[in-house]
Design an enzyme around this catalytic site. Structure first.
Site, PDB file in Angstrom:
ATOM      1  N   ALA A 216     126.013  -8.998 -30.815  1.00 11.77           N
ATOM      2  CA  ALA A 216     125.489  -7.489 -30.722  1.00 11.77           C
ATOM      3  C   ALA A 216     124.290  -6.971 -31.214  1.00 11.77           C
ATOM      4  CB  ALA A 216     126.732  -6.522 -31.110  1.00 11.77           C
ATOM      5  N   ARG A 217     123.936  -7.342 -32.732  1.00 10.23           N
ATOM      6  CA  ARG A 217     122.908  -6.758 -33.444  1.00 10.23           C
ATOM      7  C   ARG A 217     121.760  -7.325 -33.068  1.00 10.23           C
ATOM      8  NH1 ARG A 217     125.297  -8.573 -39.043  1.00 10.23           N
ATOM      9  NH2 ARG A 217     124.766 -10.740 -38.982  1.00 10.23           N
ATOM     10  N   GLU A 218     121.452  -8.445 -32.299  1.00 10.99           N
ATOM     11  CA  GLU A 218     120.385  -9.274 -32.085  1.00 10.99           C
ATOM     12  C   GLU A 218     119.440  -8.991 -30.940  1.00 10.99           C
ATOM     13  OE1 GLU A 218     121.745 -13.303 -31.964  1.00 10.99           O
ATOM     14  OE2 GLU A 218     122.548 -13.169 -33.892  1.00 10.99           O
TER      15      GLU A 218
ATOM     16  N   ARG B 205     128.110  -7.216 -34.991  1.00 11.11           N
ATOM     17  CA  ARG B 205     127.822  -8.699 -34.431  1.00 11.11           C
ATOM     18  C   ARG B 205     128.868  -8.933 -33.562  1.00 11.11           C
ATOM     19  NH1 ARG B 205     126.118 -14.173 -36.323  1.00 11.11           N
ATOM     20  NH2 ARG B 205     127.946 -15.438 -35.849  1.00 11.11           N
TER      21      ARG B 205
ATOM     22  N   ASN C  90     130.955 -15.950 -30.049  1.00  7.90           N
ATOM     23  CA  ASN C  90     130.158 -17.487 -30.103  1.00  7.90           C
ATOM     24  C   ASN C  90     130.892 -18.565 -31.282  1.00  7.90           C
ATOM     25  OD1 ASN C  90     128.194 -19.227 -29.226  1.00  7.90           O
ATOM     26  ND2 ASN C  90     126.718 -18.647 -30.777  1.00  7.90           N
TER      27      ASN C  90
ATOM     28  N   HIS D  37     119.138 -15.917 -29.287  1.00  9.89           N
ATOM     29  CA  HIS D  37     119.604 -15.240 -30.410  1.00  9.89           C
ATOM     30  C   HIS D  37     118.354 -14.898 -31.505  1.00  9.89           C
ATOM     31  CE1 HIS D  37     123.951 -16.716 -30.378  1.00  9.89           C
ATOM     32  NE2 HIS D  37     123.457 -17.117 -29.583  1.00  9.89           N
ATOM     33  N   SER D  38     118.739 -14.049 -32.522  1.00 13.57           N
ATOM     34  CA  SER D  38     117.753 -13.922 -33.594  1.00 13.57           C
ATOM     35  C   SER D  38     118.495 -13.872 -34.713  1.00 13.57           C
ATOM     36  CB  SER D  38     117.069 -12.600 -33.258  1.00 13.57           C
ATOM     37  OG  SER D  38     117.797 -11.328 -33.508  1.00 13.57           O
TER      38      SER D  38
ATOM     39  N   TYR E  98     124.207 -24.129 -40.117  1.00 15.51           N
ATOM     40  CA  TYR E  98     125.563 -24.172 -40.748  1.00 15.51           C
ATOM     41  C   TYR E  98     126.417 -24.685 -39.472  1.00 15.51           C
ATOM     42  CZ  TYR E  98     124.644 -19.440 -39.122  1.00 15.51           C
ATOM     43  OH  TYR E  98     123.874 -18.551 -38.391  1.00 15.51           O
TER      44      TYR E  98
ATOM     45  N   GLU F   8     116.402 -19.130 -31.795  1.00 15.85           N
ATOM     46  CA  GLU F   8     116.464 -18.269 -32.664  1.00 15.85           C
ATOM     47  C   GLU F   8     115.055 -17.661 -32.682  1.00 15.85           C
ATOM     48  OE1 GLU F   8     118.904 -16.978 -34.356  1.00 15.85           O
ATOM     49  OE2 GLU F   8     120.445 -18.388 -34.375  1.00 15.85           O
TER      50      GLU F   8
HETATM   51 ZN    ZN Z   1     123.094 -14.957 -32.864  1.00 18.41          ZN
END
Ligand code: ZN
Ligand code: NAG
Ligand code: NAG
Ligand code: NAG
Ligand code: NAG
Length: 420
Positions: A183-185, A236, A251, A304-305, A356, A379
């Site tokens: 959500a926040r990206e 997120r 995800n 994504h970011s 990760y 990213e």
């Molecule tokens: Zn992400």
């Protein structure tokens, strides 16, 4: 009466109240912390897992227990956190002592960008309703090259829309792009919208849709995205309701090595995998779309970011996929294009090694179950100096999305060369 039922009666109204109030990050400090050895890594992970009033903008450390982390810390926890960093000799920097004021830079600079529902701009971050109305208007204006895809409904009843960009009825190789699963990206849906605009509205790009079809889902988690606009900028997950906390990490919700390393069974964790695979309606809808067109989809890209990374499977193991050579070669080529366009260095590699573990992610499932062998995460960089993290001021959106589009063209060129 069952005790836990009584407790949940008491807790639910509280959750509802706290969830409608806008979260202020006034007086929150933002740190960038460098973790240099395993011991420091382990200690920082332990702090992350305590669910204190400390927000990790990025999982604390990578699979080698090293790297840069950024953290937003409440005024109440700040003294203790700062002491913890000093005591353990972390190298760190305080980026701001008032995170809330950073958030102001994301707001539109002026109202003059407000435009008709039929067009989009890249001067501001758009809300879900605006994004959907833009997609609808494109489907009406360009019926010759677009089809609206209504792929499902979110937990809170929002319609999940995508766009099929396709020139005629001939079966062609297809590129699938999704954004906004987290959500926040915010910059990720902005790039997806730019890709849509360029493919549909810019006739100079006609060659990009001549031999290849595109499906773009610009906002896969609209409930979470709206929540980041109305209530909590750092949200997120989705907004499904659990017993103690809202939301799952969409995800981590795919059914391939679901629940393994890099996911959590704690509802309140930012990497909560969900109560079962495909528990989240958004992810079920995405799965069904992919399975319907899996035979044609040759490449998938999830936006994504933050980071400056081109990533590929696996997320559940550090073993390498069978087609690692091809994945790596194409990833490096895209990274070179992006370097040319943006001057930023992009790293390339498997998620599990570069970042990760993240078992239950979309790219693993897309490769292993849907059988789509070219599957990547991009990213996007947060800001030119790499310190702003999710918070990319609105004045930088246009420059970043237009330059990043060069990387998308390189992906297209490869699909055209290999499959057409
Ligand atoms: Zn992400
Ligand atoms: C599709 O329709 C638009 C609007 O009528 C037109 O400008 C465009 O050239 C058409 N594109 C193709 C590929 O036929
Ligand atoms: C996209 O549109 C083309 C042309 O109308 C059609 O043949 C194809 O099946 C559509 N694909 C999807 C995923 O809707
Ligand atoms: C994908 O890779 C696997 C493993 O290398 C291979 O068996 C399969 O044929 C490939 N699928 C496609 C569609 O190329
Ligand atoms: C990047 O730019 C250099 C210098 O202009 C050029 O030689 C190279 O081919 C470019 N690479 C890509 C991938 O566009």
């Amino acid at each position: 009466m069952n005790m836990s039922w009584l407790i949940s009666l008491l807790i639910y109204p509280l959750i509802l109240i706290t969830n409608t109030e806008k979260v202020s990050y006034k007086g929150y400090n933002m740190y960038v912390i460098s973790t240099e050895n395993e011991e420091q890594g382990r200690k920082l992970l332990a702090v992350q897992n305590q669910n204190l009033k400390i927000h990790f903008l990025k999982q604390a450390v990578n699979s080698k227990l090293q790297g840069l982390t950024s953290v937003v810390v409440s005024p109440q926890s700040n003294a203790a956190f700062n002491a913890f960093l000093r005591k353990n000799n972390y190298d760190f920097q305080i980026i701001t002592k008032d995170f809330e004021s950073l958030l102001k830079s994301e707001q539109p600079r002026s109202k003059r960008f407000a435009v008709s529902p039929n067009s989009i701009n890249f001067e501001e971050y758009h809300r879900h309703a605006k994004i959907n109305s833009y997609l609808r208007s494109l489907a009406e204006t360009y019926p010759n090259i677009t089809n609206l895809l209504s792929i499902g409904t979110t937990t809170e009843g929002r319609e999940l829309l995508g766009l099929n960009i396709s020139y005629n009825d001939k079966v062609k190789p297809m590129i699938l792009i999704d954004a906004g699963i987290h959500a926040r990206e915010w910059i990720a849906p902005a790039l997806a919208l730019y890709i849509i605009q360029q493919l549909v509205e810019n006739s100079n790009n006609a060659k990009l849709i001549k031999n290849v079809d595109w499906i773009v889902i610009p906002l896969l988690n609209p409930d979470g995205y709206e929540y980041t606009h109305t209530t909590n900028r750092l949200w997120r997950k989705t907004r499904s309701r659990g017993k103690y906390c809202f939301g799952a990490d969409p995800n981590r919700n795919f059914n391939f090595h679901w629940g393994e390393r890099g996911s959590s069974d704690d509802e309140c964790s930012d990497i909560y995998r969900g109560s079962k695979p495909f528990s989240e309606p958004e992810i079920k809808a995405f799965r069904d779309l992919i399975l319907r067109y899996a035979a044609n989809i040759k490449l998938s890209i999830s936006l994504h970011s933050f980071g400056q990374l081109i990533l590929h499977p696996w997320t559940y193991t550090t073993n390498l996929p069978a087609n690692i050579k091809e994945l790596n070669r194409l990833g490096i080529h895209v990274a070179e294009t992006l370097k040319n366009a943006t001057k930023a260095n992009y790293g390339v590699g498997p998620v599990s090694q570069v970042l990760y573990y993240a078992a239950g992610s979309n790219i693993d499932w897309i490769m292993a179950v849907a059988g789509i062998n070219l599957t990547y995460v991009i990213e996007l960089p947060p800001q030119h100096d790499n310190t702003m993290q999710f918070i990319l001021p609105s004045r930088f959106i246009k420059d970043l999305v237009s330059k990043s589009f060069e990387g998308i063209k390189t992906f297209h060129e490869y699909i055209e060369n290999v499959y057409v």
